[in-house]
Design a protein around this motif. Structure first.
Motif, mmCIF file in Angstrom:
data_model
loop_
_atom_site.group_PDB
_atom_site.id
_atom_site.type_symbol
_atom_site.label_atom_id
_atom_site.label_comp_id
_atom_site.label_asym_id
_atom_site.label_seq_id
_atom_site.Cartn_x
_atom_site.Cartn_y
_atom_site.Cartn_z
ATOM 1 N N ASP A 1 0.856 -1.181 0.000
ATOM 2 C CA ASP A 1 0.000 0.000 0.000
ATOM 3 C C ASP A 1 0.893 1.233 0.000
ATOM 4 O O ASP A 1 1.222 1.784 1.050
ATOM 5 N N PRO A 2 1.306 1.655 -1.183
ATOM 6 C CA PRO A 2 2.302 2.743 -1.264
ATOM 7 C C PRO A 2 1.856 4.015 -0.564
ATOM 8 O O PRO A 2 2.681 4.725 0.019
ATOM 9 N N GLN A 3 0.564 4.308 -0.634
ATOM 10 C CA GLN A 3 0.083 5.515 0.049
ATOM 11 C C GLN A 3 0.360 5.429 1.550
ATOM 12 O O GLN A 3 0.859 6.376 2.166
ATOM 13 N N VAL A 4 0.034 4.280 2.109
ATOM 14 C CA VAL A 4 0.254 4.105 3.535
ATOM 15 C C VAL A 4 1.741 4.072 3.856
ATOM 16 O O VAL A 4 2.189 4.658 4.845
ATOM 17 N N ARG A 5 2.511 3.400 3.028
ATOM 18 C CA ARG A 5 3.949 3.316 3.294
ATOM 19 C C ARG A 5 4.578 4.695 3.270
ATOM 20 O O ARG A 5 5.371 5.046 4.158
ATOM 21 N N ALA A 6 4.225 5.504 2.290
ATOM 22 C CA ALA A 6 4.769 6.854 2.232
ATOM 23 C C ALA A 6 4.349 7.664 3.453
ATOM 24 O O ALA A 6 5.143 8.431 4.017
ATOM 25 N N ALA A 7 3.097 7.466 3.873
ATOM 26 C CA ALA A 7 2.620 8.196 5.045
ATOM 27 C C ALA A 7 3.373 7.753 6.301
ATOM 28 O O ALA A 7 3.745 8.587 7.130
ATOM 29 N N LEU A 8 3.610 6.475 6.416
ATOM 30 C CA LEU A 8 4.312 5.983 7.599
ATOM 31 C C LEU A 8 5.745 6.496 7.639
ATOM 32 O O LEU A 8 6.241 6.891 8.702
ATOM 33 N N LEU A 9 6.401 6.482 6.499
ATOM 34 C CA LEU A 9 7.768 7.004 6.462
ATOM 35 C C LEU A 9 7.786 8.478 6.838
ATOM 36 O O LEU A 9 8.667 8.941 7.568
ATOM 37 N N LEU A 10 6.780 9.204 6.361
ATOM 38 C CA LEU A 10 6.719 10.631 6.673
ATOM 39 C C LEU A 10 6.500 10.872 8.162
ATOM 40 O O LEU A 10 7.262 11.612 8.799
ATOM 41 N N VAL A 11 5.481 10.265 8.721
ATOM 42 C CA VAL A 11 5.173 10.569 10.112
ATOM 43 C C VAL A 11 6.269 10.055 11.046
ATOM 44 O O VAL A 11 6.490 10.617 12.126
ATOM 45 N N ASN A 12 6.966 9.006 10.642
ATOM 46 C CA ASN A 12 8.073 8.553 11.467
ATOM 47 C C ASN A 12 9.176 9.602 11.492
ATOM 48 O O ASN A 12 9.778 9.872 12.533
ATOM 49 N N ASP A 13 9.422 10.197 10.359
ATOM 50 C CA ASP A 13 10.400 11.272 10.304
ATOM 51 C C ASP A 13 9.936 12.457 11.140
ATOM 52 O O ASP A 13 10.687 13.031 11.928
ATOM 53 N N LEU A 14 8.679 12.818 10.959
ATOM 54 C CA LEU A 14 8.166 13.982 11.667
ATOM 55 C C LEU A 14 8.126 13.776 13.173
ATOM 56 O O LEU A 14 8.259 14.728 13.945
ATOM 57 N N SER A 15 7.953 12.549 13.597
ATOM 58 C CA SER A 15 7.807 12.306 15.027
ATOM 59 C C SER A 15 9.079 12.687 15.777
ATOM 60 O O SER A 15 9.014 13.284 16.857
ATOM 61 N N VAL A 16 10.220 12.347 15.213
ATOM 62 C CA VAL A 16 11.483 12.718 15.848
ATOM 63 C C VAL A 16 11.539 14.215 16.091
ATOM 64 O O VAL A 16 12.129 14.704 17.043
ATOM 65 N N PHE A 17 10.820 14.871 15.253
ATOM 66 C CA PHE A 17 10.896 16.298 15.156
ATOM 67 C C PHE A 17 9.795 16.936 16.025
ATOM 68 O O PHE A 17 10.029 17.928 16.724
ATOM 69 N N LEU A 18 8.652 16.268 16.112
ATOM 70 C CA LEU A 18 7.590 16.731 16.997
ATOM 71 C C LEU A 18 7.930 16.464 18.449
ATOM 72 O O LEU A 18 7.579 17.232 19.341
ATOM 73 N N LEU A 19 8.602 15.365 18.702
ATOM 74 C CA LEU A 19 8.912 14.972 20.078
ATOM 75 C C LEU A 19 10.386 15.218 20.403
ATOM 76 O O LEU A 19 10.964 14.536 21.240
ATOM 77 N N ARG A 20 10.937 16.193 19.741
ATOM 78 C CA ARG A 20 12.358 16.497 19.905
ATOM 79 C C ARG A 20 12.753 16.649 21.366
ATOM 80 O O ARG A 20 13.723 16.051 21.832
ATOM 81 N N ASP A 21 12.015 17.476 22.113
ATOM 82 C CA ASP A 21 12.385 17.753 23.497
ATOM 83 C C ASP A 21 12.293 16.499 24.357
ATOM 84 O O ASP A 21 13.170 16.234 25.191
ATOM 85 N N GLN A 22 11.230 15.732 24.163
ATOM 86 C CA GLN A 22 11.071 14.519 24.960
ATOM 87 C C GLN A 22 12.161 13.504 24.639
ATOM 88 O O GLN A 22 12.679 12.828 25.538
ATOM 89 N N LEU A 23 12.520 13.382 23.379
ATOM 90 C CA LEU A 23 13.604 12.465 23.021
ATOM 91 C C LEU A 23 14.916 12.933 23.615
ATOM 92 O O LEU A 23 15.719 12.115 24.092
ATOM 93 N N THR A 24 15.131 14.235 23.596
ATOM 94 C CA THR A 24 16.348 14.766 24.208
ATOM 95 C C THR A 24 16.401 14.396 25.689
ATOM 96 O O THR A 24 17.465 14.046 26.212
ATOM 97 N N ALA A 25 15.244 14.440 26.338
ATOM 98 C CA ALA A 25 15.221 14.141 27.771
ATOM 99 C C ALA A 25 15.591 12.689 28.051
ATOM 100 O O ALA A 25 16.363 12.411 28.961
ATOM 101 N N VAL A 26 15.048 11.752 27.278
ATOM 102 C CA VAL A 26 15.282 10.341 27.603
ATOM 103 C C VAL A 26 16.573 9.811 26.982
ATOM 104 O O VAL A 26 17.188 8.893 27.534
#
Lengths: 222, 222
Positions: free
Chosen positions: A148-173
DNA sequence: CAGATCGCTGAACGAGTGTTTAGTCTGCTG
DNA sequence: CAGCAGACTAAACACTCGTTCAGCGATCTG
């Protein structure tokens, strides 16, 4: 010469910084004026209203970001270059082109989560880039489009964005900013490993609990 | 029997709903009072102040969530059961235990991104669960700890959370709510495929389990 | 040089905020 | 029954918000 920006640009930049840090709803015109060293009336004089200022900052940030994004789609080099896939590349672009304390990532974060037309448009744009990138990877044989290329592209995107949305929390742990050079060096290889062969692949080196080990790990299997 | 909750509980629930939807800073005591069908003074009478109300709602949400979380760590069944790894499981827990329009996911989203002690504590808690889950998977041989288990656990966590932070945006581009049954059925298999063998694996034959892949279609909406 | 323009300030206005206070009603208890 | 405690409301409080307005000083312009 301390500052060659116009006063208008100073106000815009301070608003951008404060909006990114605290959110546009919470930041007041008086705070922006104080940060810019001017009177509250001048903020309204240059920008018609607070809402108009916000929209103008939105547009400014999107323009700057589009410039950064053109690097992703512009050069013909493989998207897998460096560490990760299309996922890690966004962080790399930030690291390479923005000063260390830049408020731009924080502002984009707010924008993405803001339930505004600008935020939705930004996400659609990123999704389109992700789909193009996945297509390019598939064309070059570096990756599969999946079932499901649409879903795969979406998953790759949100995985990238998550590092970036949760930057502060990742820095903490993790003890390291994932959008810093050290953070990318630590996260990139692990992400590449997963993308290369999934979660079941054997680690090539003896496993220690906390170490920043060698990048390469191969060996595909189901 | 229209409502067996105490007025205090009604106020708390309405505050929870409004906080989740618009953010606590934007929501006013008068809005909460109107939604609950009471006077603004009564809100302050039951909860000492708006900030105290917010803290109480925080605590309430965290307590409820901890109850949901206990299912993840409680039963001894494999964490890989059903569709995805530890990543998809959070969405499954929500789907199984919360009513469809529940404001709880939205509230947890705000909390995670809120730069408060409660938000940081919540993320640390989730990170601990993610590490335990990864350890359990490694113990059972279902997955490897990777070269950097801390980073791997963090990546699995934030990937799961991202679906949940960007729920609305994903709904917009995919045409299906990723936290619905249909959404999980569509995202789960793709995520499982990546986790099983990485991005390079050939797509297996159409799954016997979950049905509809969307092979080549462009601009998916439903 | 007169006058218009523009960047800019300080003070004010109306609206909306969280909170306080006085007071009403209801039900329980001595 | 007296009284008292608690749920609840309406009104007002002090404050901050975004915005408006009159005016000051410098810089162009005819």
């Amino acid at each position: 010469m301390p500052d060659d920006r116009t006063t208008r640009a100073v106000i815009r930049d301070e608003a951008l910084r404060l909006f990114a840090e605290h959110g546009p709803e919470v930041v007041t015109i008086r705070q922006i004026a104080t940060a810019a060293g001017v009177s509250p009336g001048l903020v309204v004089h240059h920008f018609r209203s607070k809402d108009n200022l916000r929209q103008e900052v939105d547009q400014y940030v999107l323009t700057v970001f589009e410039g950064l994004l053109s690097e992703l789609t512009g050069d013909g080099s493989g998207a897998f270059e460096g560490t990760g896939a299309a996922t890690a590349t966004l962080g790399e672009v930030f690291l390479r082109h923005l000063p260390v304390g830049s408020p731009l990532p924080g502002y984009l974060r707010r924008l993405l989560l803001s339930n505004t037309d600008a935020g939705r448009g930004l996400f659609r744009r990123l999704y389109a880039v992700s789909r193009e990138t996945l297509d390019a990877l598939a064309e070059s044989g570096a990756a599969s489009r999946g079932n499901d290329p649409q879903v795969r592209a979406a998953l790759l995107l949100v995985n990238d964005l998550s590092v970036f949305l949760l930057r502060d929390q990742l820095t903490a742990v993790l003890g390291v900013d994932p959008l810093s050079a050290a953070g990318l060096a630590r996260l990139g290889p692990e992400l590449l490993t997963i993308y290369a062969a999934g979660l079941n692949a054997d680690p090539p080196e003896p496993q220690a609990d906390a170490d920043p080990p060698a990048p390469q790990a191969e060996g595909g299997q189901a």
